[in-house]
Design a protein around this motif. Sequence first.
Motif, mmCIF file in Angstrom:
data_model
loop_
_atom_site.group_PDB
_atom_site.id
_atom_site.type_symbol
_atom_site.label_atom_id
_atom_site.label_comp_id
_atom_site.label_asym_id
_atom_site.label_seq_id
_atom_site.Cartn_x
_atom_site.Cartn_y
_atom_site.Cartn_z
ATOM 1 N N LEU A 106 -9.943 5.837 1.027
ATOM 2 C CA LEU A 106 -9.310 4.628 0.523
ATOM 3 C C LEU A 106 -9.571 4.564 -0.976
ATOM 4 O O LEU A 106 -10.722 4.590 -1.400
ATOM 5 C CB LEU A 106 -9.827 3.374 1.205
ATOM 6 C CG LEU A 106 -9.144 2.091 0.708
ATOM 7 C CD1 LEU A 106 -8.673 1.235 1.878
ATOM 8 C CD2 LEU A 106 -10.058 1.270 -0.196
ATOM 9 N N VAL A 144 -5.232 6.296 1.641
ATOM 10 C CA VAL A 144 -4.624 4.968 1.542
ATOM 11 C C VAL A 144 -4.903 4.417 0.145
ATOM 12 O O VAL A 144 -6.054 4.385 -0.296
ATOM 13 C CB VAL A 144 -5.184 4.001 2.607
ATOM 14 C CG1 VAL A 144 -4.553 2.606 2.446
ATOM 15 C CG2 VAL A 144 -4.930 4.544 4.015
ATOM 16 N N ALA A 201 -9.664 -4.659 1.156
ATOM 17 C CA ALA A 201 -8.726 -3.605 1.561
ATOM 18 C C ALA A 201 -9.320 -2.655 2.599
ATOM 19 O O ALA A 201 -8.629 -2.241 3.530
ATOM 20 C CB ALA A 201 -8.279 -2.812 0.332
ATOM 21 N N LEU A 202 -10.563 -2.302 2.451
ATOM 22 C CA LEU A 202 -11.185 -1.376 3.404
ATOM 23 C C LEU A 202 -11.249 -1.999 4.792
ATOM 24 O O LEU A 202 -10.902 -1.347 5.791
ATOM 25 C CB LEU A 202 -12.578 -0.974 2.938
ATOM 26 C CG LEU A 202 -13.343 -0.023 3.872
ATOM 27 C CD1 LEU A 202 -12.592 1.287 4.046
ATOM 28 C CD2 LEU A 202 -14.754 0.223 3.343
ATOM 29 N N THR A 235 -6.396 11.580 5.517
ATOM 30 C CA THR A 235 -5.527 10.432 5.320
ATOM 31 C C THR A 235 -5.953 9.706 4.047
ATOM 32 O O THR A 235 -7.139 9.445 3.843
ATOM 33 C CB THR A 235 -5.624 9.463 6.508
ATOM 34 O OG1 THR A 235 -5.214 10.138 7.700
ATOM 35 C CG2 THR A 235 -4.748 8.234 6.296
ATOM 36 N N VAL A 271 0.472 5.179 1.728
ATOM 37 C CA VAL A 271 -0.298 5.980 2.684
ATOM 38 C C VAL A 271 0.197 7.418 2.640
ATOM 39 O O VAL A 271 1.396 7.671 2.782
ATOM 40 C CB VAL A 271 -0.172 5.437 4.124
ATOM 41 C CG1 VAL A 271 -0.978 6.308 5.092
ATOM 42 C CG2 VAL A 271 -0.654 3.988 4.196
ATOM 43 N N GLU A 295 0.820 -1.207 0.000
ATOM 44 C CA GLU A 295 0.000 0.000 0.000
ATOM 45 C C GLU A 295 0.856 1.259 0.000
ATOM 46 O O GLU A 295 2.062 1.224 0.259
ATOM 47 C CB GLU A 295 -0.929 0.027 1.222
ATOM 48 C CG GLU A 295 -0.211 0.196 2.537
ATOM 49 C CD GLU A 295 -1.134 0.200 3.743
ATOM 50 O OE1 GLU A 295 -2.330 -0.088 3.585
ATOM 51 O OE2 GLU A 295 -0.646 0.489 4.851
ATOM 52 N N TRP A 351 -14.778 6.553 6.352
ATOM 53 C CA TRP A 351 -13.978 6.422 5.136
ATOM 54 C C TRP A 351 -14.795 6.718 3.882
ATOM 55 O O TRP A 351 -15.904 6.209 3.729
ATOM 56 C CB TRP A 351 -13.402 5.016 5.021
ATOM 57 C CG TRP A 351 -12.328 4.736 6.028
ATOM 58 C CD1 TRP A 351 -12.491 4.205 7.287
ATOM 59 C CD2 TRP A 351 -10.933 4.988 5.875
ATOM 60 N NE1 TRP A 351 -11.281 4.116 7.922
ATOM 61 C CE2 TRP A 351 -10.293 4.585 7.076
ATOM 62 C CE3 TRP A 351 -10.155 5.505 4.846
ATOM 63 C CZ2 TRP A 351 -8.924 4.689 7.274
ATOM 64 C CZ3 TRP A 351 -8.784 5.609 5.034
ATOM 65 C CH2 TRP A 351 -8.183 5.205 6.234
ATOM 66 N N THR A 368 -7.905 -1.944 6.360
ATOM 67 C CA THR A 368 -7.372 -0.613 6.631
ATOM 68 C C THR A 368 -7.980 0.033 7.865
ATOM 69 O O THR A 368 -7.274 0.655 8.671
ATOM 70 C CB THR A 368 -7.594 0.308 5.410
ATOM 71 O OG1 THR A 368 -6.882 -0.228 4.279
ATOM 72 C CG2 THR A 368 -7.126 1.726 5.679
ATOM 73 N N ARG A 369 -9.262 -0.085 8.045
ATOM 74 C CA ARG A 369 -9.973 0.670 9.087
ATOM 75 C C ARG A 369 -9.405 0.510 10.493
ATOM 76 O O ARG A 369 -9.223 1.515 11.195
ATOM 77 C CB ARG A 369 -11.463 0.294 9.067
ATOM 78 C CG ARG A 369 -12.197 0.866 7.872
ATOM 79 C CD ARG A 369 -13.676 0.580 7.937
ATOM 80 N NE ARG A 369 -13.978 -0.842 7.792
ATOM 81 C CZ ARG A 369 -15.202 -1.352 7.851
ATOM 82 N NH1 ARG A 369 -16.236 -0.556 8.082
ATOM 83 N NH2 ARG A 369 -15.404 -2.642 7.693
ATOM 84 N N PRO A 382 -4.332 0.984 -1.847
ATOM 85 C CA PRO A 382 -3.869 -0.408 -1.800
ATOM 86 C C PRO A 382 -3.144 -0.793 -3.087
ATOM 87 O O PRO A 382 -3.485 -0.322 -4.172
ATOM 88 C CB PRO A 382 -5.173 -1.212 -1.660
ATOM 89 C CG PRO A 382 -6.217 -0.231 -1.269
ATOM 90 C CD PRO A 382 -5.803 1.081 -1.844
ATOM 91 N N ARG A 384 -6.467 0.103 11.505
ATOM 92 C CA ARG A 384 -5.097 0.606 11.652
ATOM 93 C C ARG A 384 -5.011 2.125 11.726
ATOM 94 O O ARG A 384 -3.926 2.667 11.964
ATOM 95 C CB ARG A 384 -4.243 0.096 10.491
ATOM 96 C CG ARG A 384 -4.084 -1.415 10.485
ATOM 97 C CD ARG A 384 -3.102 -1.887 9.442
ATOM 98 N NE ARG A 384 -3.613 -1.719 8.087
ATOM 99 C CZ ARG A 384 -3.083 -0.910 7.187
ATOM 100 N NH1 ARG A 384 -2.042 -0.160 7.481
ATOM 101 N NH2 ARG A 384 -3.591 -0.842 5.976
#
Length: 293
Positions: free
Chosen positions: A113, A140, A155-156, A138, A100, A98, A169, A159-160, A142, A162
Amino acid sequence: MLVVVWVCVTQWGGVVHGHPAYAVLLAVTVVASVLTGVVGLRGRRPGTARLTLRIVAIVLGVGWLALTVWMRPHTAAEPALEAMRSDAAVTVAESATEIVMTPTGEVDDVGVLFQPGAFVDARAYAAVLRPLAEAGHTVVIPKQPLGIAFLAIGALDATRPRFAEVTGWVVAGHSLGGTVAAIEADEADAAATHPAVGLMFFASYPANDISGSLTVPVLSISGSKDGLSTPEKVDASRANLPAGAEFVQIDGASHAQFGSYGPQAGDGTPTISADDARAQISAAAVRFVDDLP
């Protein structure tokens, strides 16, 4: 071996900076090529069974090579590569799976995302998405296994947990990535924590009718010269989206101008510059995300 060399010479950046799955596929191709050569040099006269196996192996090998060529990545180009650099406003971190982008100042509680298009280097979207990070969100991106968005459909969810500072999102994506983003947003808009709070299409549209199930705001950004996600296809997608979905068409923009990775087969011919298209796409995205409650 020639196919592997050709891929590495023409798209080395996309191979090195992509998800490791494609590099592994190339390595397996090299090993299989060496083994095939060793067997071939033995020079044994094949019997009927051995001949049949060789024919099957040839057919499978041709199919494997065709798949390898088909999945060759579109490597990121400028200004996306420059946008990958950290500065006083945005910190950019890249891993094997990924990218970020984190604001260095105050971080908004809404993150983004973004699912890349099929076989497109994730870095190719750095320039068009960086304004979102500069606005405090933020971001992100992937890296999809083999460059296929459907292989990154979780992926979502991954991700959430972290990013505790992000309480909601916006799920977005380009081309096939947008189709997968719609699936993820539809599944996560009612989540108890860190839900999907918005959906953005970049030259894309949903695969199915989500007009009755999706409850979050939707923005569709498209190009009038897109030869893949054509204006007609985007317009037809209105029936599959909630009634309040917003549609923004960038006059003169093509499909490939939603990222920075060069021309794409089947695309239309843009009538505006890449810089102009990118500025309009970024502005529409920032406005949409900033306006979410």
